[in-house]
Design an enzyme around this catalytic site. Structure first.
Site, PDB file in Angstrom:
ATOM      1  N   ILE A 280      -8.052  -5.253   6.536  1.00 18.91           N
ATOM      2  CA  ILE A 280      -8.300  -5.313   7.977  1.00 18.91           C
ATOM      3  C   ILE A 280      -8.471  -3.933   8.597  1.00 18.91           C
ATOM      4  O   ILE A 280      -8.746  -3.831   9.791  1.00 18.91           O
ATOM      5  CB  ILE A 280      -7.169  -6.069   8.712  1.00 18.91           C
ATOM      6  CG1 ILE A 280      -5.808  -5.411   8.432  1.00 18.91           C
ATOM      7  CG2 ILE A 280      -7.155  -7.532   8.317  1.00 18.91           C
ATOM      8  CD1 ILE A 280      -4.648  -6.043   9.183  1.00 18.91           C
ATOM      9  N   GLY A 283      -7.800   4.023   7.058  1.00 21.66           N
ATOM     10  CA  GLY A 283      -7.706   5.310   7.741  1.00 21.66           C
ATOM     11  C   GLY A 283      -7.372   6.421   6.781  1.00 21.66           C
ATOM     12  O   GLY A 283      -7.398   6.247   5.554  1.00 21.66           O
ATOM     13  N   GLY A 286      -4.186   5.471   4.599  1.00 18.90           N
ATOM     14  CA  GLY A 286      -4.228   4.381   3.634  1.00 18.90           C
ATOM     15  C   GLY A 286      -5.047   3.215   4.132  1.00 18.90           C
ATOM     16  O   GLY A 286      -5.852   3.328   5.059  1.00 18.90           O
ATOM     17  N   LYS A 303       0.346  -1.835   5.394  1.00 20.37           N
ATOM     18  CA  LYS A 303      -0.405  -0.603   5.186  1.00 20.37           C
ATOM     19  C   LYS A 303       0.024   0.000   3.862  1.00 20.37           C
ATOM     20  O   LYS A 303       1.199   0.242   3.630  1.00 20.37           O
ATOM     21  CB  LYS A 303      -0.139   0.385   6.319  1.00 20.37           C
ATOM     22  CG  LYS A 303      -0.958   1.664   6.222  1.00 20.37           C
ATOM     23  CD  LYS A 303      -0.675   2.553   7.414  1.00 20.37           C
ATOM     24  CE  LYS A 303      -1.496   3.824   7.372  1.00 20.37           C
ATOM     25  NZ  LYS A 303      -1.221   4.693   8.519  1.00 20.37           N
ATOM     26  N   ASP A 396      -1.169  10.338  15.499  1.00 19.09           N
ATOM     27  CA  ASP A 396      -2.491   9.761  15.219  1.00 19.09           C
ATOM     28  C   ASP A 396      -2.929   8.823  16.340  1.00 19.09           C
ATOM     29  O   ASP A 396      -3.418   7.723  16.081  1.00 19.09           O
ATOM     30  CB  ASP A 396      -2.433   9.015  13.886  1.00 19.09           C
ATOM     31  CG  ASP A 396      -3.810   8.835  13.246  1.00 19.09           C
ATOM     32  OD1 ASP A 396      -4.750   9.530  13.669  1.00 19.09           O
ATOM     33  OD2 ASP A 396      -3.934   8.003  12.336  1.00 19.09           O
TER      34      ASP A 396
END
Length: 963
Positions: A280, A283, A286, A303, A396
């Site tokens: 889905i 980045g 990961g 993740k 981030d």
């Protein structure tokens, strides 16, 4: 139309959910969907919906439900007397569906298709079976788990699901996979300990991974379970497999691998009890997947951190502590982190699955209005303020990490865990690249440094883009902003960090003003979070709690001094003290943060692992070592059990060749003598002695031991010598230390205790080391109940002092429950106690699924757990193998101080013992695929059946079914 029963009941028409009404109309449709296109008589339906319940005219009520469902399912035909979906057919009703409209039917068709492909095309079979399993969103007919009319179909579908998992694993083994399956199979064998097919698959996967000894050990464990618990041997097929493994039969060699291209975490595989579904997101850190957790029956997002980051030594050293911090963040607009762990080649972060897309998706089509941007700013500033107040920097912030729900609310996700070099407040340039222009601040781009100001830099760029619909940096889109907004954005993105906003509240205030009237928001969840309660209730302190840990500085200094000593004296410490004296807290919240901060020469480069020794100390040690290993040997466990020097060899294989040290913390060391067989305990002690006394050893061992078990290790000659020389006693805190522990956590909060209150608490606790948990709980209650910034002594007196606060809270929570809730609370707590045989009762950790199986209404069970959990009287964790959620009493102080709980336990001792015997027998039956040979018979059945009719402890649905 689409009917979904593999989870909560849902009906989807034209991609929208259909409102089916209240519980009984929903139950009516669900009952008909247990056998679609089949007629259910009126009597069957009435019995299924009401059972023996007395009440009004059930026939008339049924007609009303049928009419309402027809209107919901076929609104355009609401005036017809007989719809085309819910049909009247003598002697009752049926629901008319196409086969592909019901997810359970599609699931069964895909499973049959996958099985048919298994021999000819294992790769295709794996894909098809994975597609079938991906249909599951929760437990089958989840809304009706405790309704008797659904039990047979729930059990049938649940069993078919396990069979589908087994078939998919068979297909994966045939296509050459082995090492990738071990983690999943270890979880499955833990859930189904007597299911021989799963153990056989685990044996095969281990053998093909070069772990022959572990494959044989898995067989021996199965044989032992079957023999000791059921009095039978493994099946012929499993025995033959064991013989083939012993002789290294070439027939077992792995076929040429045909695994999908990509990483070992491609969809279709499973990791630690989570089944991965489709990808889905992706980045710099990961890849994110939709995943399913069978033990809980819920969908999550996982993740998977990339290997080059997960295997970086700096990442490994910080991962556990920083993930712990992020998992503690509580804010309505932060996506919660449910679970986390690291193993060689990857680290995993398990989060709530958000299905509404991201802000990046929204901005692809249009800009936000001023009001929409104000709402996003308010919610994101609140989330960042909550994180920054806990010394957590996001690192981030960008549109793809801001998730949006159907109502336009924003949620901050994807914190950068363990990529910083300064306790989460700066970033190591060697692993930078996490955030690029235009969102990265100048210091991030140049030096990889992050701070709260850099998060606000990123947020301001996001908001500028959101208001304009443009995707460039601030300089490119500044002209499209109003002067007022541009002024705020300019300050937030100033090239000099010290001139930028340092506080999310200040940024939000100015941004609201710059938007004028459109900045008003009536969102009740948006206000900025207050500082969290700095006291811990009954739970021990962890590394993430170091900022709230005071009063044990002298003891921490003594421990660091011992670790700095040369030779064996610096490689072994036994921290000994009474139960409740804070041994674990001193190590985790005092010593570990000091060492990671470089308190000793080179200690910031040490690796640290933690374990408890029971029930299998070598397996627990292997799991701990894997959490810091990069390129471990094929079998750490085989090395550890190969002889006294196995631990030395294993450590040399796990640690990088840079001279770094390993600090092994063994908490609750007394469990080695109470829950581990004597032979295994002896070998474990010998391994520790060999590792500590080796002149070239790279290990340091620190264990915590209850004082009443101090004599146990002294009975071992060589280990006893280590304990004699390495003991550090934890003594009661002095009045000055107690005062520091009470007042220190309040520094910077704006809250203070009245000096008379502090003196009263110190007076009540001094000289009572086991009273520290009660003191922490009392302080927790005082902080949460404050009405002013200064908490007076009268508040302490109203609580009943240290001894009365816990009892008063527990009794208050019980009295606030409904009669059904109070009964549910009693049933829950009885399941959370292990009866002492010749010893004190102890708390018992149970899987949440065991409690959910109780016959009490789900709403009452959830209310009890939520209420007692919110007030820190029960705590929640995860099973280390299956990652299923667990529940336990927060501290054994509850068993000694809460009179009501003692009375409950004393009044139900025989019932609790019989329930545990019944649960064990049921587990054996389930593990044997519900084979009739495992059912209770004769005197044992009569005894338990007679007991069940008068028992004061409730049996779960499955237990009743078994009995």
């Amino acid at each position: 139309m689409e009917y979904r029963v593999l989870g909560t009941l849902e009906v989807i028409r034209d991609d929208k959910s259909v409102d089916l009404g209240s519980f009984r109309p929903r139950a009516l449709l669900a009952l008909l969907l247990t056998q679609p296109n089949s007629v259910f008589s009126t009597d069957q339906i009435i019995d299924g919906l009401w059972g023996d319940e007395a009440g009004a005219d059930k026939q008339n009520s049924l007609w009303v439900f049928v009419s309402g469902l027809r209107k919901a399912l076929e609104p355009e035909r609401e005036k017809r007397t007989d719809g085309t979906l819910l049909l009247t057919r003598s002697p009752g009703y049926l629901v008319s569906v196409e086969a592909d409209e019901v997810d359970s039917i599609r699931f069964e068709k895909l499973v049959a298709e996958g099985r048919a492909l298994a021999d000819t095309d294992p790769a295709a079979a794996s894909l098809v079976l994975g597609e079938a399993l991906a249909l599951w969103r929760g437990r089958p007919f989840e809304d009706f788990t405790y309704e008797s009319a659904f039990q047979a179909e729930i059990a049938r579908l649940s069993e078919l699901r396990v069979e589908a998992v087994e078939a998919r694993i068979d297909a994966d083994l045939k296509r050459g996979m082995a090492r990738e399956l071990v983690s999943e199979l270890e979880s499955l064998s833990r859930e189904h300990p007597l299911r021989e097919r799963i153990t056989g698959q685990l044996m095969m996967a281990l053998y093909r991974s070069g772990r022959q000894a572990e494959a044989l050990r898995a067989y021996q464990l199965l044989k032992s379970r079957l023999g000791e618990e059921l009095g039978i041997d493994p099946s012929g097929a499993v025995r033959r497999l064991e013989e083939q493994i012993v002789t290294a039969d070439p027939a077992l060699d792995s076929p040429r691998a045909t695994a999908r291209a990509g990483s070992e975490t491609e969809p279709g595989l499973a990791v630690r009890g989570y089944e991965l579904r489709e990808k889905i997101g992706e980045g710099a850190f990961g890849v994110a997947y939709r995943a399913y957790q069978p033990a809980v029956g819920r969908e999550v997002a996982i993740k998977v951190i990339r290997p080059e980051l997960a295997d970086d030594p700096a990442f490994i050293r910080r991962f556990e502590a920083e993930a712990q911090l992020v998992a503690r963040l509580e804010h309505p607009h932060i996506v919660p982190l449910y679970d986390y762990w690291r193993e060689p080649g990857a680290a995993y972060l398990v989060m709530r699955l958000m299905k509404g897309g991201s802000l990046a998706d929204v901005l692809e089509t249009s800009a936000l209005s001023g009001r929409q941007a104000a709402l996003v700013a308010e919610q994101m500033a609140g989330a960042l303020h909550a994180a920054h107040s806990q010394s957590v920097v996001h690192r981030d912030v960008k549109p793809s990490n801001i998730l949006i729900d159907g109502e336009g609310n924003a949620y901050l996700s994807d914190f950068g865990i363990a990529v910083g070099a300064d306790g989460g407040m700066s970033q190591d340039p060697s692993v930078s690249g996490t955030l690029a222009a235009p969102y990265a601040s100048p210091e991030q781009l140049a030096q990889g440094e992050v701070s709260p100001a850099s998060d606000l830099f990123s947020l301001s760029v996001v908001l500028a883009q959101a208001l304009t619909g443009l995707h460039g940096d601030v300089e490119q889109i500044r002209g499209a902003l109003t002067l007022e907004v541009a002024s705020v954005i300019d300050k937030a993105t100033d090239s000099v960090r010290s001139r930028r906003y340092q506080d999310a509240r200040a940024f939000l205030d100015d941004f609201r003003v710059s938007l004028g009237e459109e900045a008003e928001s009536d969102d009740p969840t948006a206000p900025l979070a207050e500082v969290d309660n700095p006291y811990k209730g009954l739970r021990s302190f962890n590394e993430a709690d170091t900022s709230d840990f005071f009063g044990r500085e002298r003891l921490v200094d003594r421990l660091m001094y011992r670790l700095s000593e040369p030779g064996e004296r610096g490689r072994f410490i036994a921290l000994v003290g009474p139960s409740g004296s804070g041994k674990s807290s001193v190590v985790k919240a005092g010593l570990l943060p000091a060492l990671s901060g470089g308190a000793l020469a080179l200690s910031e480069n040490w690796f640290t692992v933690q374990m408890v020794p029971a029930p299998h100390p070598f397996e627990e040690l292997e799991s701990a070592l894997l959490s810091v290993a990069v390129n471990p040997p094929s079998s750490i466990l085989e090395q550890l059990t190969a002889g006294p020097n196995g631990l030395v060899r294993a450590i040399n294989g796990v640690l990088p060749e840079d001279g770094s040290q390993l600090l092994l913390i063994i908490d609750q060391f007394e469990e080695l003598f109470t829950q581990v067989d004597a032979g295994t305990a002896e070998r474990f002690l010998e391994a520790l002695v060999a590792a500590v006394t080796d002149s070239h050893s790279r290990i340091r061992v620190l264990l915590t031991l209850r004082a009443d078990f101090y004599d146990r290790p002294l009975r071992h000659q060589t280990f006893g010598e280590l304990v004699r020389d390495g003991t550090e006693a934890i003594t009661p805190m002095t009045p000055v230390e107690l005062e520091r522990a009470i007042t220190g956590p309040l520094e910077g909060t704006g809250v203070a205790f009245d000096p008379a209150l502090v003196a009263a608490v110190v007076r009540d606790v001094v000289g009572r080391p086991s009273a520290l948990p009660l003191m922490q709980y009392t302080l927790t209650e005082l902080y949460e109940g404050r009405t002013t910034a200064r908490i007076a002594a009268a508040a302490y007196e109203d609580l009943g002092g240290v001894s009365g606060a816990l009892i008063k809270r527990a009794e208050g929570l019980i009295s606030g429950l409904s009669p059904d809730g109070r009964d549910a609370a009693r049933q829950i707590f009885l399941r959370l106690v292990t009866l002492g045989e010749g010893a004190d009762d102890t708390r018992r950790r149970v899987l949440l699924s065991e409690l959910e199986g109780l016959p009490a209404p789900r709403s009452e069970l959830n209310a009890v757990l939520d209420t007692f959990g919110r007030h820190r009287l029960v705590s929640f964790d995860r099973d280390p193998i299956t990652r299923g959620p667990t529940v336990e009493i927060a501290h054994e102080t509850m068993l000694t101080e809460w009179t009501r709980l003692r009375d409950w336990v004393d009044g139900a001792r025989d019932d609790v013992r019989n329930q545990r015997r019944l649960a064990q027998a049921m587990s054996e039956w389930v593990g044997a695929d519900r084979d009739d040979a495992y059912l209770l018979r004769g005197g044992r059945l009569d005894q338990l059946h007679g007991w069940a009719t008068t028992a004061s402890i409730s049996l779960s649905g499955p237990e009743n079914e078994f009995l």
